[in-house]
Design a protein around this motif. Structure first.
Motif, short mmCIF file in Angstrom:
data_model
loop_
_atom_site.label_atom_id
_atom_site.label_comp_id
_atom_site.label_asym_id
_atom_site.label_seq_id
_atom_site.Cartn_x
_atom_site.Cartn_y
_atom_site.Cartn_z
N GLN A 5 0.83 -1.20 0.00
CA GLN A 5 0.00 0.00 0.00
C GLN A 5 0.87 1.26 0.00
O GLN A 5 0.56 2.22 -0.70
CB GLN A 5 -0.94 0.00 1.21
N GLN A 6 1.93 1.23 0.78
CA GLN A 6 2.85 2.38 0.80
C GLN A 6 3.52 2.55 -0.57
O GLN A 6 3.68 3.67 -1.06
CB GLN A 6 3.91 2.20 1.89
N PHE A 7 3.90 1.43 -1.18
CA PHE A 7 4.51 1.49 -2.51
C PHE A 7 3.52 2.05 -3.54
O PHE A 7 3.87 2.90 -4.37
CB PHE A 7 4.98 0.09 -2.93
N GLY A 8 2.27 1.60 -3.50
CA GLY A 8 1.25 2.10 -4.42
C GLY A 8 0.98 3.58 -4.22
O GLY A 8 0.85 4.33 -5.20
N ALA A 11 3.88 5.50 -5.63
CA ALA A 11 3.85 5.48 -7.10
C ALA A 11 2.81 6.47 -7.63
O ALA A 11 3.07 7.19 -8.61
CB ALA A 11 3.55 4.07 -7.59
N VAL A 12 1.65 6.54 -7.00
CA VAL A 12 0.60 7.48 -7.44
C VAL A 12 1.09 8.92 -7.24
O VAL A 12 0.86 9.78 -8.11
CB VAL A 12 -0.71 7.21 -6.67
N GLU A 13 1.76 9.19 -6.13
CA GLU A 13 2.27 10.55 -5.90
C GLU A 13 3.33 10.92 -6.94
O GLU A 13 3.33 12.05 -7.45
CB GLU A 13 2.85 10.66 -4.49
N LEU A 18 4.72 13.84 -11.85
CA LEU A 18 5.20 13.77 -13.24
C LEU A 18 4.16 14.36 -14.20
O LEU A 18 4.52 15.10 -15.13
CB LEU A 18 5.51 12.32 -13.61
N PHE A 19 2.90 14.07 -13.97
CA PHE A 19 1.83 14.62 -14.81
C PHE A 19 1.80 16.15 -14.73
O PHE A 19 1.73 16.84 -15.75
CB PHE A 19 0.48 14.03 -14.37
N VAL A 20 1.86 16.69 -13.52
CA VAL A 20 1.87 18.14 -13.36
C VAL A 20 3.10 18.75 -14.01
O VAL A 20 3.04 19.80 -14.66
CB VAL A 20 1.79 18.52 -11.85
N PHE A 21 4.26 18.08 -13.91
CA PHE A 21 5.49 18.57 -14.53
C PHE A 21 5.36 18.60 -16.05
O PHE A 21 5.74 19.58 -16.71
CB PHE A 21 6.66 17.68 -14.10
N VAL A 22 4.80 17.55 -16.65
CA VAL A 22 4.63 17.49 -18.10
C VAL A 22 3.65 18.57 -18.57
O VAL A 22 3.89 19.25 -19.58
CB VAL A 22 4.18 16.08 -18.53
#
Length: 153
Positions: A5-8, A11-13, A18-22
């Motif tokens: 759950q912490q890994f997921g 990854a979402v964060e 990355l989406f906001v950066f692009v």
């Protein structure tokens, strides 16, 4: 919270950042193109229509494809126009090839053959009996369509 759950969540964060950066890079790129287009003096289209004016050259390149599929009339292309190709495609699929409601052909030239509806049906007394029609009389096996009777009912 488990490790998965912490890994997921991590990854979402990361993907969100990355989406906001692009998106930010895209907006920055549009702003840079806008400034370049407004300040340049060589192309009036790019100066009057910044950023969007750059698509002109791409649309000129794609013009052939647009004309072929969207803007050409049904009988403008050579050697086979869209109407002929459509007829062949329907015939190849064994679909009815008759088309109703007008014609796409130019019917104004002298000698153009076209059919019109009869406003008054022919009376049986005025009808002429059809004659036999032979197709390919010089062929080894000609086709002869026998005359049909004109009696109705």
């Amino acid at each position: 919270m488990s490790d998965w759950q912490q890994f997921g969540l991590a990854a979402v964060e990361i993907l969100a950042a990355l989406f906001v950066f692009v998106i930010g890079l895209g907006v920055l790129g549009v702003v840079v193109l806008y400034v370049i287009d407004v300040t340049q003096t060589r192309h009036a289209i790019r100066r009057n229509y910044p950023v969007i004016g750059r698509f002109r050259y791409w649309f000129e390149h794609l013009g052939m494809f647009f004309r072929q599929y969207f803007f050409a009339m049904d009988r403008e292309e050579l050697p086979f126009n869209r109407a002929e190709r459509g007829w062949v495609y329907r015939a190849a699929k064994n679909v009815d090839t008759t088309q109703a409601f007008g014609s796409t052909r130019d019917l104004r030239p002298v000698g153009t053959v076209f059919f019109v509806n009869c406003p008054y049906p022919t009376l049986e007394t005025d009808a002429v009996a059809p004659r036999e029609v032979t197709i390919g009389p010089d062929c080894p096996t000609p086709y002869t369509r026998a005359a049909c009777s004109t009696s109705r009912g």
